[in-house]
Design an enzyme around this catalytic site. Structure first.
Site, PDB file in Angstrom:
ATOM      1  N   ASP A 116     -13.411  -8.163 -12.846  1.00 14.25           N
ATOM      2  CA  ASP A 116     -14.752  -7.599 -12.653  1.00 14.25           C
ATOM      3  C   ASP A 116     -14.829  -6.221 -13.309  1.00 14.25           C
ATOM      4  O   ASP A 116     -15.905  -5.634 -13.398  1.00 14.25           O
ATOM      5  CB  ASP A 116     -15.076  -7.478 -11.155  1.00 14.25           C
ATOM      6  CG  ASP A 116     -16.502  -6.985 -10.914  1.00 14.25           C
ATOM      7  OD1 ASP A 116     -17.434  -7.597 -11.491  1.00 14.25           O
ATOM      8  OD2 ASP A 116     -16.702  -5.995 -10.186  1.00 14.25           O
ATOM      9  N   ARG A 127     -10.378  -1.061 -10.660  1.00 11.62           N
ATOM     10  CA  ARG A 127     -10.766  -0.321 -11.860  1.00 11.62           C
ATOM     11  C   ARG A 127      -9.974  -0.876 -13.044  1.00 11.62           C
ATOM     12  O   ARG A 127      -8.790  -1.180 -12.909  1.00 11.62           O
ATOM     13  CB  ARG A 127     -10.472   1.178 -11.709  1.00 11.62           C
ATOM     14  CG  ARG A 127     -11.425   1.922 -10.771  1.00 11.62           C
ATOM     15  CD  ARG A 127     -12.852   2.025 -11.337  1.00 11.62           C
ATOM     16  NE  ARG A 127     -13.750   2.761 -10.459  1.00 11.62           N
ATOM     17  CZ  ARG A 127     -14.580   2.218  -9.574  1.00 11.62           C
ATOM     18  NH1 ARG A 127     -14.641   0.907  -9.432  1.00 11.62           N
ATOM     19  NH2 ARG A 127     -15.372   2.984  -8.846  1.00 11.62           N
ATOM     20  N   GLU A 154     -14.583  -0.610 -20.190  1.00 12.68           N
ATOM     21  CA  GLU A 154     -15.862  -1.218 -19.817  1.00 12.68           C
ATOM     22  C   GLU A 154     -17.064  -0.333 -20.082  1.00 12.68           C
ATOM     23  O   GLU A 154     -18.168  -0.827 -20.317  1.00 12.68           O
ATOM     24  CB  GLU A 154     -15.849  -1.639 -18.337  1.00 12.68           C
ATOM     25  CG  GLU A 154     -15.873  -0.467 -17.360  1.00 12.68           C
ATOM     26  CD  GLU A 154     -15.927  -0.937 -15.914  1.00 12.68           C
ATOM     27  OE1 GLU A 154     -15.141  -1.807 -15.542  1.00 12.68           O
ATOM     28  OE2 GLU A 154     -16.773  -0.418 -15.163  1.00 12.68           O
ATOM     29  N   CYS A 204      -6.754  -1.068  -4.896  1.00 10.51           N
ATOM     30  CA  CYS A 204      -6.369   0.344  -4.741  1.00 10.51           C
ATOM     31  C   CYS A 204      -7.195   1.180  -5.716  1.00 10.51           C
ATOM     32  O   CYS A 204      -7.752   0.644  -6.674  1.00 10.51           O
ATOM     33  CB  CYS A 204      -4.881   0.514  -5.000  1.00 10.51           C
ATOM     34  SG  CYS A 204      -4.361  -0.191  -6.565  1.00 10.51           S
ATOM     35  N   ASP A 237       0.865  -1.177   0.000  1.00 13.43           N
ATOM     36  CA  ASP A 237       0.000   0.000   0.000  1.00 13.43           C
ATOM     37  C   ASP A 237       0.895   1.217   0.000  1.00 13.43           C
ATOM     38  O   ASP A 237       1.965   1.208   0.618  1.00 13.43           O
ATOM     39  CB  ASP A 237      -0.918  -0.005   1.243  1.00 13.43           C
ATOM     40  CG  ASP A 237      -2.094   0.952   1.102  1.00 13.43           C
ATOM     41  OD1 ASP A 237      -1.870   2.175   0.964  1.00 13.43           O
ATOM     42  OD2 ASP A 237      -3.248   0.477   1.106  1.00 13.43           O
ATOM     43  N   HIS A 280     -18.576  -5.602 -13.756  1.00 13.73           N
ATOM     44  CA  HIS A 280     -18.556  -4.643 -12.628  1.00 13.73           C
ATOM     45  C   HIS A 280     -19.730  -4.940 -11.692  1.00 13.73           C
ATOM     46  O   HIS A 280     -20.582  -4.104 -11.435  1.00 13.73           O
ATOM     47  CB  HIS A 280     -18.622  -3.204 -13.145  1.00 13.73           C
ATOM     48  CG  HIS A 280     -17.972  -2.226 -12.211  1.00 13.73           C
ATOM     49  ND1 HIS A 280     -17.164  -1.207 -12.641  1.00 13.73           N
ATOM     50  CD2 HIS A 280     -18.008  -2.120 -10.856  1.00 13.73           C
ATOM     51  CE1 HIS A 280     -16.743  -0.508 -11.596  1.00 13.73           C
ATOM     52  NE2 HIS A 280     -17.239  -1.053 -10.500  1.00 13.73           N
TER      53      HIS A 280
END
Ligand code: NAI
Length: 313
Positions: A256, A232, A261, A203, A175, A293
């Site tokens: 996902d 994302r 997208e 993230c 992170d 998504h």
């Protein structure tokens, strides 16, 4: 006179959960199926607030128009806000979001995809529906004892890490702002890429995280690595991922979210020729699972989204 809200990208499940929310009748909400973009922003004239989701496009042009219409509030009914030019919005329009509606929904979906992928459930499901009970090519691997690398250890990443620990996996994390009280073992991103059997991304999309999975970083990963992206799409360079899958460097991908997208997700293209060759090729791979998504989509999350969004407004 009640407060007028224009609601973009409205789906059946959105409308149902908002109508069930306690505060629904305090507002005058008009639902539109279309997305907010420079082409549709003129619909906002006469409203007090605008409610949007992940694929609405709120750029400078849209913000200027909203300001011209006297709209003071942009209410995101999601956590991520990379689709809003927040810097430009500052001082022009107030932006609110739902920072946490159910981190469990997303973390559990990431694990669902991982299990589906490594135990070949997506293949087995189709076979048994056709009364094909052969086990050939369905061999998976144990998660127990494997190393999971978690990139981003906020609300969702930490829950995903806990789930992995429950499976007896070793968890390492990266992170930008490590949370030392989390009890997680933090390593550099390079070390995480080099040591993980499974890498899950949690993230936000920023300039730093844009295409953090690319040709070069894939080279540094373990052969057979499983990549999970519920964050994302643009975190992953899709062409590089496809190449990694073709060369067998990447063992599987659970996506996902996808780079482009917004052109496809949430719409039915089953009767069309999909124009994105990379997406079509990825979906054709036996070791790639794509959901559109959907990770947030639980009853609990939808209820929290509608309650919090109406409170925010
Ligand atoms: P969060 O804000 O609680 O955690 C994000 C973490 O990422 C923080 O610990 C932050 O320090 C870290 N981070 C920031 N920049 C980083 C970098 N350059 N490298 C590594 N880590 C970095 O957010 P939360 O709620 O855990 O959500 C994570 C992401 O999941 C969201 O930004 C959103 O894009 C995505 N999401 C996807 C959903 C879906 O349905 N697929 C639903 C909800 C969120």
């Amino acid at each position: 006179m009640s407060y007028k809200v224009i609601f973009f990208d409205a789906k059946e499940y959105d409308i149902e959960s908002f109508k069930n929310a306690e505060a629904f009748n305090e507002f005058d909400i008009k639902f539109f199926e279309t997305r907010l973009s420079p082409d549709t922003v003129d619909l906002c004239s006469g409203y007090d607030a605008v409610c949007v989701f992940v694929n609405d496009e709120i750029n400078k042009e849209v913000i200027d128009k909203l300001q011209d219409f006297g709209i003071k509030l942009l209410a995101l009914r999601c956590a991520g806000y990379n689709n809003v030019d927040v810097k430009y919005a500052e001082g022009r329009i107030c932006v609110v979001r739902v920072p946490a509606y159910s981190p469990y929904a997303v973390a559990e979906h990431a694990m669902a995809m991982l299990l589906t992928s490594v135990r070949r459930i997506h293949k087995a499901y189709i076979r048994t529906r056709d009364f094909n009970f052969s086990l050939n090519n369905l061999t998976g691997f144990d998660l127990h004892g494997k190393t999971a690398g978690v990139v981003g250890t906020g609300k969702i990443g930490r829950i995903f890490a806990d789930i992995c620990k429950g499976f007896g996996m070793k968890v390492i994390a990266y992170d930008k702002l490590p949370n030392e009280s989390s009890g997680l073992e933090y390593v550099s991103l390079e070390e995480l890429f080099a040591k993980s059997d499974i890498i899950s991304f949690h993230c936000p999309l920023t300039d730093e995280t844009f295409r953090m999975v690319n040709e070069k970083s894939i080279e540094t990963m373990k052969k057979g690595v499983v990549l999970i992206n519920t964050s994302r799409g643009p975190l992953i360079d899709s062409e590089a991922l496809l190449e990694g899958i073709k060369t067998r460097k990447v063992g599987a991908a659970c996506l996902d979210v996808y780079d482009e997208e917004s052109d496809f997700f949430y719409h039915d293209f089953s009767n069309h020729i999909v124009s994105d060759d990379t997406l079509a090729r990825l979906i054709s791979m036996p070791n790639v699972i794509v959901t559109s998504h959907q990770a947030f989509l639980t009853k609990e999350a939808l209820a929290n989204i509608s309650e919090t969004t109406l409170k925010n407004i």
